[in-house]
Design an enzyme around this catalytic site. Structure first.
Site, PDB file in Angstrom:
ATOM      1  CB  CYS A   7     -18.152   0.914   8.676  1.00  9.88           C
ATOM      2  SG  CYS A   7     -17.191  -0.127   9.811  1.00  9.88           S
ATOM      3  CB  CYS A  30      -0.984   3.457   8.261  1.00 11.49           C
ATOM      4  SG  CYS A  30      -2.203   4.243   7.181  1.00 11.49           S
ATOM      5  CB  CYS A  46      -0.705  -0.636   8.292  1.00 14.77           C
ATOM      6  SG  CYS A  46      -1.519  -1.778   7.160  1.00 14.77           S
ATOM      7  CB  CYS A  72      -0.901  -0.014   1.233  1.00 18.90           C
ATOM      8  SG  CYS A  72      -1.963   1.446   1.380  1.00 18.90           S
ATOM      9  CB  CYS A 107     -18.679  -4.016   4.956  1.00 21.06           C
ATOM     10  SG  CYS A 107     -17.686  -2.647   5.662  1.00 21.06           S
ATOM     11  CB  CYS A 160     -15.895  -6.773   5.841  1.00 21.67           C
ATOM     12  SG  CYS A 160     -17.258  -6.464   6.992  1.00 21.67           S
ATOM     13  NE  ARG A 213     -17.801  -5.169  12.767  1.00 18.51           N
ATOM     14  CZ  ARG A 213     -18.021  -4.865  11.490  1.00 18.51           C
ATOM     15  NH1 ARG A 213     -17.056  -4.356  10.760  1.00 18.51           N
ATOM     16  NH2 ARG A 213     -19.207  -5.049  10.965  1.00 18.51           N
TER      17      ARG A 213
END
Length: 387
Positions: free
Chosen positions: A231, A98, A101, A94, A171, A140, A307
């Site tokens: 979400c 972040c 991550c 990616c 999702c 998801c 969640r």
């Protein structure tokens, strides 16, 4: 609940209600959310100031949990949980940086995560069928993109339609979306789009530099305006303070409407990521502080699903029970969450039996665009449904 309150009678000479203590602040507010669940005429609080959110965090834990569970039962069926399965449809490399991550291309030399291309549609559908058979009501799908490209959109639209045809809620989390992309996903019938704020605005720069906080909010606004359920949650335990957790809750309340689904993650520190290495060296956040955050989110966003997400695999049965008491009513099935571990399904089934929890049935919304076949000439057209 009245029976629960009468198990242990407090000493009448020693006040235990925080709102009655001499040094309590803003006692009118605390009294308005009295923790006695037998009171049916409590004032309904519809919005919270930053000071009031801070007071919720400071409540004695049992008072906080009781208030959260009481509010939860006003808006949701008691002891019912929504179960989701999460699949990574494109893993690794990616372009975002972040700090927590393992999928970030910026950390691939230290995390050693092997990048993978998009999963074929038939393999995703096979995974969705397994998820449905296991009892999940929502499927998801996550892709390690900064944003989907034009060539990715037909792929994700097809996935939405195919998964919805199975009777599952859908999702996706694909990174940033512009208005046109959000509309395409809405037209396909996407039920939820996940785009976490991660933390407070002030702490955000310690987490990621390749995407601004306002860009995250822009994507959420695009999703909301398209008609898709939002979400959006956070990750606690990244080195942020309680003030940051308070500010994160306040950020949710600043939105025109709170997210319909709020994942509250506990950081799973991954060696080789900047934040993961820091937490592994300095120690993780207390589980009870995580549970406090869940409870405050439930109280402040009473109609949202809250969640239990990343970090749940580290919890004991008793800690999970506390999290459900705090108002969590959704969690992920499956042994893996994108690239990190998750609690086993057999363990989840056993715990649900012991706690008396039942699974919620799926309620997917209809797509905005439906194919219509002319019976006379066999010509197929599309009908756009009104909102």
């Amino acid at each position: 609940m009245a029976g629960l309150l009468s198990i242990s009678e407090p000493d009448a000479t020693q006040p235990t209600d925080l709102a009655t203590q001499p040094d309590a602040t803003n006692s009118d507010f605390l009294a308005s959310i009295a923790t006695d669940a037998t009171q049916t005429d409590n004032k309904v609080v519809t919005t919270y100031s930053r000071e009031e959110i801070a007071q919720l965090f400071d409540l004695p834990l049992m008072d906080l949990l009781l208030q959260a569970q009481t509010i939860h039962r006003k808006h949701f069926t008691a002891n019912e949980v929504q179960i989701s399965t999460l699949l990574s449809i494109k893993t690794g490399n990616c372009p975002e940086d972040c700090g927590y991550c393992s999928q970030s291309g910026h950390h691939r030399d230290t995390t050693k995560l092997q990048a993978e291309k998009r999963i074929e549609v038939d393999k995703v559908i096979a995974a969705a069928k397994r998820a449905k058979n296991s009892g999940s009501s929502r499927f998801c799908m996550g892709a390690a993109w900064k944003h989907p490209s034009a060539k990715d959109m037909p792929y994700v639209v097809e996935l939405i339609k195919e998964v919805k045809a199975l009777g599952l809620e859908t999702c996706m989390t694909l990174g940033m979306l512009d208005t046109n992309q959000a509309t395409q996903l809405a037209d396909a019938g996407l039920d939820y789009y996940n785009h976490n704020l991660d933390t407070s605005r002030s702490y955000y720069e310690q987490v990621v530099s390749t995407r601004s906080y306002d860009e995250r909010l822009d994507t959420i606004e695009n999703v909301r305006n398209s008609g898709i359920n939002v979400c959006s949650g956070n990750i606690v335990g990244m080195g942020e303070s309680r003030d940051d957790r308070i500010d994160w809750v306040l950020e949710l309340l600043k939105m025109p409407k709170a997210p319909e689904s709020i994942p509250v993650n506990l950081l799973v520190p991954i060696a080789g990521t900047p934040i993961g290495d820091k937490v592994l060296a300095e120690g993780q956040l207390s589980v009870l502080e995580w549970i406090r955050t869940i409870a405050v989110a439930r109280i402040c966003c009473p109609t949202s699903y809250v969640r239990l997400s990343a970090g749940r695999e580290s919890l004991s049965d008793s800690e999970q029970a506390l999290a459900f008491m705090a108002g969590a009513n959704s969690f992920f099935y499956g042994d893996k969450l994108l690239t990190t571990g998750n609690a086993s399904q057999s363990g989840d089934d056993r715990l649900m039996r012991e706690l008396g929890l039942t699974k919620q049935f799926a309620a997917p919304r209809a797509p905005k665009v439906l194919p219509v076949m002319d019976a006379m000439n066999g010509h197929q057209t599309q009908v756009v449904l009104a909102d």
